[in-house]
Design a protein around this motif. Structure first.
Motif, short mmCIF file in Angstrom:
data_model
loop_
_atom_site.label_atom_id
_atom_site.label_comp_id
_atom_site.label_asym_id
_atom_site.label_seq_id
_atom_site.Cartn_x
_atom_site.Cartn_y
_atom_site.Cartn_z
N LYS A 123 0.83 -1.20 0.00
CA LYS A 123 0.00 0.00 0.00
C LYS A 123 0.86 1.25 0.00
O LYS A 123 2.01 1.25 0.46
CB LYS A 123 -0.89 0.02 1.25
CG LYS A 123 -1.88 -1.12 1.34
CD LYS A 123 -2.62 -1.07 2.66
CE LYS A 123 -3.54 -2.26 2.85
NZ LYS A 123 -4.18 -2.25 4.19
N CYS A 126 -1.55 8.73 0.83
CA CYS A 126 -2.17 9.67 -0.09
C CYS A 126 -1.15 10.44 -0.93
O CYS A 126 -1.52 11.07 -1.93
CB CYS A 126 -3.08 10.64 0.66
SG CYS A 126 -2.21 11.64 1.89
N GLY A 339 -5.41 6.92 -3.64
CA GLY A 339 -6.68 7.23 -3.01
C GLY A 339 -7.39 8.43 -3.59
O GLY A 339 -8.40 8.89 -3.04
#
Length: 382
Positions: A123, A126, A339
């Motif tokens: 992951k 932002c 995101g």
């Protein structure tokens, strides 16, 4: 009189520098011999090729013997990933990468997945920075390779590859990195970064298209999956494109010699330009507070039709934060992984500066962007 158009898409490609072209020209018509021919003409071509190899190696603080010339970073990525996978299957069939990688990496990993490899994707936050806790949790005894780029081509965000390499090596995993956007813009010391395999291209540093390099540490073994000759360490058979590699080599030398000065100048211009952009309503600079390439700006415009805005920014050559396939515009996989919601991703743009970019260029670009935003908003209200 037509308005001047300004090129601000240097992350996509750069023009061949005039001095680079001059270095290349003799190898088309005068010193044209095959570098693998065993005679005086071939020896001269071979000497030029090896000089170019050293120049490219010096750019990333590598050894000449660790550089394999290719047609570009995409081919180099295929040689590295398939070559490593074929040679090291017994060391584990798990690979860690990230969804913000270039398609050249992601599509090759997809092919490996079909061949039985398991791919895990770490992951990012932002700003597109790798989540280190998640990365550590993904590492397993059978993780043979970690594939993460040094600098992102869309946002310019620079990853902490040194830390990633440290963790990967503690796990016994090999580290591969796409350093295409980083070389020539920031200092890349491949040994200090502890990268085992790396790929990059000539046309990002004012060299010719169709020339690239694979860096492979001397401790890494790659199986060959292309056949027809023993050129380029037996990994990439075929007659080498000597003019292109000579150009690549000289471009690398120029980039190395002028790195600090060029980077400092571009950083000042970029920061001033970002201040201008932030004066506009609903404009955000993506990953603004992160370590980024000195020439790259990713900005998003809220509450606007991204396609309509892009068409109105017709005086500047910039890149959309989206991919267009078969006339269908889709949100960038990099931005969505960060995101950013689809509508905003479709109104996200990349401005990338080059060595000849001036303050006047950016002032005119800002005027075009400001006018385009205002015009698009007025039209949407009608």
């Amino acid at each position: 009189m037509k308005s001047a158009k300004i090129y601000l898409d240097y992350n996509a490609t750069t023009p061949v520098h005039e001095q680079v072209l001059e270095k290349m020209l003799p190898y088309f018509t005068q010193d044209f011999a095959n570098p693998h021919s065993d005679h005086a003409f071939g020896w001269d071509a071979s000497e030029a090729l090896e000089q170019a190899r050293k120049q490219v190696a010096d750019l990333i603080s590598a050894k000449s013997s660790e550089i394999t010339f290719t047609s570009g970073a995409t081919e180099a990525a295929n040689l590295a990933l398939f070559g490593f996978a074929k040679e090291n299957m017994n060391k584990g069939q798990h690979i860690i990468s990230c969804k913000t990688e270039h398609k050249a990496i992601l599509e090759t990993l997809n092919a490996l997945e079909k061949d039985g490899y398991e791919i895990s994707y770490v992951k990012v936050n932002c700003d597109g920075i790798v989540d280190m806790e998640h990365f550590q949790s993904l590492l397993r005894p059978d993780t043979s390779m970690v594939v993460l780029m040094l600098a992102n081509n869309e946002t310019g965000v620079i990853q902490n590859i040194t830390k990633i390499s440290e963790l990967a090596h503690q796990n016994g995993s090999v580290v591969m990195s796409d350093i295409t956007q980083a070389v020539g813009k920031i200092n890349v010391d491949i040994k200090a970064l502890e990268i085992d395999l790396a790929v990059f291209s000539s046309h990002k540093i004012y060299g010719p298209k169709g020339a690239g390099a694979l860096y492979s540490s001397s401790k890494i073994d790659l199986a060959r999956y292309m056949y027809g000759g023993n050129q380029e360490n037996g990994i990439r058979p075929g007659t080498v494109n000597v003019p292109a590699m000579v150009g690549f080599g000289f471009a690398a030398e120029m980039a190395r010699n002028e790195l600090q000065e060029t980077s400092d100048e571009m950083l000042l211009l970029r920061n001033d330009f970002e201040e201008q952009l932030q004066s506009l309503e609903d404009v955000q600079i993506n990953a603004k507070d992160q370590d980024r390439l000195p020439n790259t700006v990713s900005f998003s415009v809220h509450n606007i039709d991204g396609d309509a805005l892009y068409r109105r920014m017709n005086r500047i050559a910039i890149s959309r934060g989206s991919a267009c396939t078969s006339n269908v515009v889709a949100a960038s996989h990099v931005l969505t992984a960060m995101g950013i919601e689809e509508r905003l991703a479709l109104a996200t743009y990349r401005v990338s500066l080059g060595r000849t970019t001036t303050q006047q260029d950016l002032n005119l670009a800002f005027e075009n962007i400001q006018t385009a935003i205002n015009s698009t908003r007025k039209t949407s209200l009608v």
